[in-house]
Write an enzyme that holds these catalytic residues in place. Structure first.
Site, PDB file in Angstrom:
ATOM      1  CG  HIS A 121      -1.772   0.886   1.299  1.00 23.82           C
ATOM      2  ND1 HIS A 121      -1.561   2.269   1.738  1.00 23.82           N
ATOM      3  CD2 HIS A 121      -3.206   0.835   1.260  1.00 23.82           C
ATOM      4  CE1 HIS A 121      -2.752   2.810   1.845  1.00 23.82           C
ATOM      5  NE2 HIS A 121      -3.789   1.993   1.485  1.00 23.82           N
ATOM      6  CG  ASP A 198       0.636  -2.397   6.366  1.00 21.53           C
ATOM      7  OD1 ASP A 198      -0.460  -2.599   7.125  1.00 21.53           O
ATOM      8  OD2 ASP A 198       0.613  -1.670   5.401  1.00 21.53           O
ATOM      9  CD  GLN A 201      -6.944  -4.709   4.143  1.00 21.45           C
ATOM     10  OE1 GLN A 201      -7.852  -5.326   4.401  1.00 21.45           O
ATOM     11  NE2 GLN A 201      -7.238  -3.026   3.799  1.00 21.45           N
ATOM     12  CE  LYS A 224      -7.236   0.025   6.422  1.00 18.56           C
ATOM     13  NZ  LYS A 224      -8.197   0.356   5.290  1.00 18.56           N
ATOM     14  CB  CYS A 362      -3.611   3.372  -1.427  1.00 21.06           C
ATOM     15  SG  CYS A 362      -4.980   4.722  -1.080  1.00 21.06           S
TER      16      CYS A 362
HETATM   17  N1  PLP Z   1      -1.700  -0.867   4.628  1.00 18.25           N
HETATM   18  C1  PLP Z   1      -2.544  -1.439   4.167  1.00 18.25           C
HETATM   19  C2  PLP Z   1      -2.366  -3.070   3.543  1.00 18.25           C
HETATM   20  C3  PLP Z   1      -4.166  -1.060   3.770  1.00 18.25           C
HETATM   21  O1  PLP Z   1      -4.904  -1.765   3.429  1.00 18.25           O
HETATM   22  C4  PLP Z   1      -4.339   0.416   4.270  1.00 18.25           C
HETATM   23  C5  PLP Z   1      -5.590   0.952   4.121  1.00 18.25           C
HETATM   24  O2  PLP Z   1      -6.364   0.291   3.320  1.00 18.25           O
HETATM   25  C6  PLP Z   1      -3.277   0.855   5.003  1.00 18.25           C
HETATM   26  C7  PLP Z   1      -2.014   0.421   5.060  1.00 18.25           C
HETATM   27  C8  PLP Z   1      -3.413   2.602   5.518  1.00 18.25           C
HETATM   28  O3  PLP Z   1      -4.432   2.451   6.418  1.00 18.25           O
HETATM   29  P1  PLP Z   1      -5.008   3.869   7.207  1.00 18.25           P
HETATM   30  O4  PLP Z   1      -5.600   4.532   6.132  1.00 18.25           O
HETATM   31  O5  PLP Z   1      -6.224   3.309   8.113  1.00 18.25           O
HETATM   32  O6  PLP Z   1      -3.640   4.323   7.845  1.00 18.25           O
END
Ligand code: PLP
Length: 404
Positions: A121, A198, A201, A224, A362
């Site tokens: 992401h 990370d 998800q 999430k 993203c």
């Molecule tokens: N990393 C992953 C794999 C994600 O799917 C997301 C959000 O969709 C993020 C990071 C970023 O999360 P946030 O926007 O809640 O900071």
């Protein structure tokens, strides 16, 4: 699991959109909130609103108690050794920015490398690039195969004496791929390289035990995992967090301040400048208790059934192609139907009451890797049903006929 009973815990699920029952398949972007989480937010503002940590009065101490108890709930949820290893942030994005900024300042010199994968992401790409402009670190990217799985051998080949940190998603938000993080952490530690996971998800879909994994950092977002927006978590081993400089300056992160010199507070407060979102952290703890009571393992099993059912039904639709066919996959499906732009698909499904996500999710570099601009993504949570998947499938069929 009694899905009908569970669905009653989520008031929004009984809403209609354009006169149609809402089918919410955008859980990868943000999950819906159970009533207990919403009620906790109201209760906090109605009965416990006072600034934390700094007051001697009853309300301030009560709010502090709620906030710090929530830290312990998160500690237990992740099985961290100590609450000092739990830093509250605004979300996954801020947590990665925190590590990128503090870690690179402490440990990186020009041309050192951060190893990521092709399926990250933007939140796990851009913070490192920003640090590149300041400290000179560079990104190395491990490739994926045609099924959307990390190529482990190639990954290991990317490790060199310049690699200072490996930062990798547990589950891809586009492909659903579950990365073999146990193996990755083992390989990384063989080379004495710390690993950031990370888990944006993954914590809502799989049991995550940071001591068992032996990861060095792990991040996730409250929104999430059925908690409120604006709150996130950074788990870090104490030895790293103690060796890293503060991320932001301000109240609470200090031990003492003079115009000449400031000394810093101990963990976790060193990384929590300013008034924290104590309402959000308390509601996050409510969400974690809620999913723990149902059982993450049960949730994972049911969501896997949904994934298998949806995969089979979607693949039966002519000209539909799924992106991401990893053997270990989580409950989300990215797809395209020949001749139908994903944006059109998303708009028309919306008119049928079905919420899916369209776009690059993203993950623009991954899209480029896949040779496409965007996909339609349906991401399932444990309150979704096979009947809702049937609604999606007949919706796609109708749209396909319209375009024929
Ligand atoms: N990393 C992953 C794999 C994600 O799917 C997301 C959000 O969709 C993020 C990071 C970023 O999360 P946030 O926007 O809640 O900071």
């Amino acid at each position: 699991m009694d899905i009908n009973r569970i669905r009653q815990d989520f008031p929004i699920l009984s809403h209609t959109v354009y006169g149609k029952p809402l089918v919410y398949f955008d859980n990868g972007a943000t999950a819906q909130k159970p009533r207990c989480v919403v009620e906790k937010i109201v209760e906090m503002y109605e009965s416990f609103n006072a600034n934390v940590h700094r007051g001697v009065h009853f309300l301030s101490q009560a709010a502090t108690d709620k906030h710090e108890t929530s830290r312990i709930t998160v500690q237990k949820f992740l099985n961290a050794k100590s609450p000092s290893e739990i830093i509250f942030t605004r979300g996954t994005t801020e947590a990665i920015n925190l590590v990128a900024s503090s870690f690179c300042r402490a440990f990186c010199k020009p041309d050192d490398e951060i190893l990521i994968t092709a399926m990250e992401h933007h939140a796990n790409i851009v913070p490192w690039q920003l640090q590149g402009d300041i400290t000179g670190v560079k990104l190395q990217v491990a490739p994926i195969n045609a099924d959307g799985e990390l190529m482990l051998e190639e990954f290991e080949k990317k490790i060199s004496e310049r690699t200072k940190l490996i930062s990798i998603t547990h589950i891809s938000n586009v492909l659903g791929t579950v990365n073999p993080i146990e193996k990755i952490i083992e390989i990384a530690h063989k080379h004495n390289i710390p690993v950031l996971i990370d888990a944006a998800q993954s914590v809502q879909h799989a049991t995550v035990d940071v001591q068992k994994l032996n990861c060095d950092f792990l991040v996730f977002s409250s929104h999430k995992i059925y908690g409120p927006t604006g709150v996130g978590v950074l788990y870090g081993k104490e030895k790293w967090l103690n060796a890293m400089p503060p991320y932001q300056g301000g109240g609470e992160m200090i031990a003492s301040v003079s115009f000449e010199k400031t000394t810093f507070n101990e963990l976790p407060f060193k990384f929590e400048a300013g008034t924290p979102d104590f309402v959000g952290t308390t509601a996050l703890a409510t969400a974690l208790n809620y999913v723990s009571e149902i059982g993450i393992d049960k949730i994972a099993q049911y969501e896997h059934e949904l994934l298998e059912y949806a995969t089979e039904r979607l693949l039966a639709i002519p000209k539909l192609r799924i992106y991401g066919n990893a053997k270990q996959k989580c409950s989300l499906i990215s797809f395209l139907v020949d001749g139908i732009h994903p944006y059109d698909m998303g708009m028309l499904l919306d008119k049928m009451g079905i919420a899916v996500r369209t776009g690059h999710h993203c993950a623009e570099p991954l899209m480029r890797e896949l040779g496409i601009d965007s996909t339609v993504r349906a991401s399932f949570a444990f309150y979704n049903t096979k009947e809702e998947i049937d609604v999606l499938v007949s919706g796609i069929e109708r749209i396909r006929k319209m375009f024929e």
